[in-house]
Motif scaffolding. Sequence first.
Motif, PDB file in Angstrom:
ATOM      1  N   SER A   1      19.669 -37.534  -5.298  1.00 60.30           N
ATOM      2  CA  SER A   1      18.351 -38.021  -4.863  1.00 60.30           C
ATOM      3  C   SER A   1      17.545 -36.807  -4.390  1.00 60.30           C
ATOM      4  CB  SER A   1      18.495 -39.019  -3.717  1.00 60.30           C
ATOM      5  OG  SER A   1      19.238 -40.133  -4.113  1.00 60.30           O
ATOM      6  N   PRO A   2      16.926 -36.085  -5.332  1.00 60.45           N
ATOM      7  CA  PRO A   2      16.197 -34.874  -4.940  1.00 60.45           C
ATOM      8  C   PRO A   2      15.151 -35.108  -3.856  1.00 60.45           C
ATOM      9  CG  PRO A   2      16.468 -34.930  -7.313  1.00 60.45           C
ATOM     10  CD  PRO A   2      16.949 -36.266  -6.788  1.00 60.45           C
ATOM     11  N   HIS A   3      14.457 -36.236  -3.889  1.00 59.16           N
ATOM     12  CA  HIS A   3      13.446 -36.513  -2.865  1.00 59.16           C
ATOM     13  C   HIS A   3      14.054 -36.689  -1.473  1.00 59.16           C
ATOM     14  CE1 HIS A   3      14.745 -40.448  -4.315  1.00 59.16           C
ATOM     15  NE2 HIS A   3      14.356 -40.946  -3.158  1.00 59.16           N
ATOM     16  N   GLN A   4      15.372 -36.951  -1.415  1.00 64.92           N
ATOM     17  CA  GLN A   4      16.081 -37.061  -0.127  1.00 64.92           C
ATOM     18  C   GLN A   4      16.946 -35.825   0.132  1.00 64.92           C
ATOM     19  OE1 GLN A   4      18.159 -40.802  -0.713  1.00 64.92           O
ATOM     20  NE2 GLN A   4      16.524 -41.930   0.331  1.00 64.92           N
ATOM     21  N   HIS A   5      16.733 -34.773  -0.644  1.00 66.66           N
ATOM     22  CA  HIS A   5      17.482 -33.520  -0.498  1.00 66.66           C
ATOM     23  C   HIS A   5      18.988 -33.746  -0.626  1.00 66.66           C
ATOM     24  CE1 HIS A   5      13.710 -31.707   0.614  1.00 66.66           C
ATOM     25  NE2 HIS A   5      13.538 -32.660   1.514  1.00 66.66           N
ATOM     26  N   HIS A   6      19.368 -34.483  -1.659  1.00 62.90           N
ATOM     27  CA  HIS A   6      20.779 -34.791  -1.910  1.00 62.90           C
ATOM     28  C   HIS A   6      21.073 -34.501  -3.383  1.00 62.90           C
ATOM     29  CE1 HIS A   6      24.652 -36.762  -1.378  1.00 62.90           C
ATOM     30  NE2 HIS A   6      24.416 -37.411  -2.497  1.00 62.90           N
ATOM     31  N   TYR A   7      21.865 -33.462  -3.616  1.00 65.52           N
ATOM     32  CA  TYR A   7      22.211 -33.029  -4.975  1.00 65.52           C
ATOM     33  C   TYR A   7      23.728 -33.051  -5.114  1.00 65.52           C
ATOM     34  CZ  TYR A   7      17.415 -31.333  -4.969  1.00 65.52           C
ATOM     35  OH  TYR A   7      16.054 -31.250  -4.883  1.00 65.52           O
ATOM     36  N   VAL A   8      24.215 -33.711  -6.151  1.00 68.46           N
ATOM     37  CA  VAL A   8      25.656 -33.871  -6.352  1.00 68.46           C
ATOM     38  C   VAL A   8      26.089 -33.078  -7.588  1.00 68.46           C
ATOM     39  CG1 VAL A   8      27.519 -35.522  -6.774  1.00 68.46           C
ATOM     40  CG2 VAL A   8      25.586 -36.171  -5.304  1.00 68.46           C
TER      41      VAL A   8
ATOM     42  N   PHE B   1      27.881 -21.964  -0.656  1.00 65.50           N
ATOM     43  CA  PHE B   1      26.548 -21.449  -0.337  1.00 65.50           C
ATOM     44  C   PHE B   1      25.514 -22.436  -0.866  1.00 65.50           C
ATOM     45  CE2 PHE B   1      29.500 -17.993  -0.938  1.00 65.50           C
ATOM     46  CZ  PHE B   1      29.295 -17.198   0.175  1.00 65.50           C
ATOM     47  N   ASP B   2      24.645 -22.895   0.018  1.00 64.20           N
ATOM     48  CA  ASP B   2      23.567 -23.823  -0.322  1.00 64.20           C
ATOM     49  C   ASP B   2      22.272 -23.147   0.125  1.00 64.20           C
ATOM     50  OD1 ASP B   2      21.654 -25.889  -0.351  1.00 64.20           O
ATOM     51  OD2 ASP B   2      23.057 -27.387   0.398  1.00 64.20           O
ATOM     52  N   ALA B   3      21.279 -23.069  -0.771  1.00 66.27           N
ATOM     53  CA  ALA B   3      20.026 -22.395  -0.436  1.00 66.27           C
ATOM     54  C   ALA B   3      19.351 -22.996   0.795  1.00 66.27           C
ATOM     55  CB  ALA B   3      19.075 -22.442  -1.640  1.00 66.27           C
ATOM     56  N   ALA B   4      19.669 -24.243   1.141  1.00 68.62           N
ATOM     57  CA  ALA B   4      19.028 -24.916   2.272  1.00 68.62           C
ATOM     58  C   ALA B   4      19.827 -24.845   3.575  1.00 68.62           C
ATOM     59  CB  ALA B   4      18.772 -26.387   1.921  1.00 68.62           C
ATOM     60  N   GLU B   5      21.035 -24.263   3.533  1.00 68.42           N
ATOM     61  CA  GLU B   5      21.893 -24.270   4.724  1.00 68.42           C
ATOM     62  C   GLU B   5      22.625 -22.956   4.887  1.00 68.42           C
ATOM     63  OE1 GLU B   5      23.436 -28.608   5.651  1.00 68.42           O
ATOM     64  OE2 GLU B   5      24.466 -27.767   3.930  1.00 68.42           O
ATOM     65  N   SER B   6      23.279 -22.817   6.031  1.00 65.02           N
ATOM     66  CA  SER B   6      24.150 -21.667   6.251  1.00 65.02           C
ATOM     67  C   SER B   6      25.409 -21.835   5.414  1.00 65.02           C
ATOM     68  CB  SER B   6      24.552 -21.584   7.726  1.00 65.02           C
ATOM     69  OG  SER B   6      23.418 -21.415   8.533  1.00 65.02           O
TER      70      SER B   6
ATOM     71  N   VAL C   1      39.341 -32.539 -11.045  1.00 64.18           N
ATOM     72  CA  VAL C   1      37.893 -32.599 -10.864  1.00 64.18           C
ATOM     73  C   VAL C   1      37.611 -32.913  -9.399  1.00 64.18           C
ATOM     74  CG1 VAL C   1      35.760 -33.809 -11.493  1.00 64.18           C
ATOM     75  CG2 VAL C   1      37.507 -33.347 -13.237  1.00 64.18           C
ATOM     76  N   SER C   2      36.662 -32.195  -8.835  1.00 60.23           N
ATOM     77  CA  SER C   2      36.232 -32.441  -7.469  1.00 60.23           C
ATOM     78  C   SER C   2      34.713 -32.332  -7.436  1.00 60.23           C
ATOM     79  CB  SER C   2      36.892 -31.444  -6.514  1.00 60.23           C
ATOM     80  OG  SER C   2      36.680 -31.835  -5.163  1.00 60.23           O
ATOM     81  N   GLY C   3      34.146 -32.425  -6.247  1.00 65.71           N
ATOM     82  CA  GLY C   3      32.697 -32.412  -6.164  1.00 65.71           C
ATOM     83  C   GLY C   3      32.185 -31.719  -4.931  1.00 65.71           C
ATOM     84  N   CYS C   4      30.867 -31.484  -4.953  1.00 65.43           N
ATOM     85  CA  CYS C   4      30.190 -30.829  -3.844  1.00 65.43           C
ATOM     86  C   CYS C   4      28.784 -31.401  -3.739  1.00 65.43           C
ATOM     87  CB  CYS C   4      30.132 -29.323  -4.091  1.00 65.43           C
ATOM     88  SG  CYS C   4      29.368 -28.395  -2.751  1.00 65.43           S
ATOM     89  N   ASN C   5      28.372 -31.719  -2.518  1.00 61.08           N
ATOM     90  CA  ASN C   5      27.015 -32.182  -2.259  1.00 61.08           C
ATOM     91  C   ASN C   5      26.226 -31.048  -1.625  1.00 61.08           C
ATOM     92  OD1 ASN C   5      27.734 -34.798  -3.058  1.00 61.08           O
ATOM     93  ND2 ASN C   5      28.408 -35.300  -0.990  1.00 61.08           N
ATOM     94  N   LEU C   6      25.026 -30.825  -2.126  1.00 64.25           N
ATOM     95  CA  LEU C   6      24.150 -29.805  -1.562  1.00 64.25           C
ATOM     96  C   LEU C   6      22.858 -30.448  -1.080  1.00 64.25           C
ATOM     97  CD1 LEU C   6      24.399 -26.921  -4.214  1.00 64.25           C
ATOM     98  CD2 LEU C   6      25.739 -27.205  -2.118  1.00 64.25           C
ATOM     99  N   LYS C   7      22.192 -29.776  -0.124  1.00 65.38           N
ATOM    100  CA  LYS C   7      20.885 -30.243   0.337  1.00 65.38           C
ATOM    101  C   LYS C   7      19.763 -29.654  -0.498  1.00 65.38           C
ATOM    102  CE  LYS C   7      22.091 -31.583   4.935  1.00 65.38           C
ATOM    103  NZ  LYS C   7      21.700 -31.682   6.320  1.00 65.38           N
ATOM    104  N   SER C   8      20.081 -28.591  -1.216  1.00 63.71           N
ATOM    105  CA  SER C   8      19.111 -28.022  -2.146  1.00 63.71           C
ATOM    106  C   SER C   8      19.708 -28.168  -3.547  1.00 63.71           C
ATOM    107  CB  SER C   8      18.854 -26.543  -1.842  1.00 63.71           C
ATOM    108  OG  SER C   8      19.915 -25.740  -2.320  1.00 63.71           O
TER     109      SER C   8
END
Length: 128
Positions: free
Chosen positions: A23-30, A55-60, A85-92
């Motif tokens: 949900s890019p508008h909610q800053h949630h990228y999977v 490393f996420d461009a929006a966080e430390s 298979v695994s996953g990662c959620n980013l804010k950017s």
Amino acid sequence: MVVAVTKGIKVSVEVTYQAEFSSPHQHHYVFTYKVTIENNSQYTYQLLRRKWEIFDAAESPKIVEGSGVVGQQPVLEPGESHAYVSGCNLKSGLGKMKGSYTMEKLFDGNLVEVIVPEFQMIANIFHN
């Protein structure tokens, strides 16, 4: 795909942006990533631990450590491979990961830090 080899252990990573779960508008990228570990050495190894630098461009930057991978501590005989298979959620929509696996050479009990190559996570926000 990115690849690294440490002492005959080959680690390959493929990344996929999961637009349908983001949900890019909610800053949630999977993102999901598939890791394949191949034992091209003459010894049997067991994967004991993992360490990730995220490393996420929006966080430390974050460091995540734990036992095994997705609840498993696979044993790899020479010539065998293990994939998960695994996953990662980013804010950017822009990030990267790298890390290592602590693997035990069952022949003599020596521990080896196997490199997981750095891979990028870039959201395709124009995905249809």
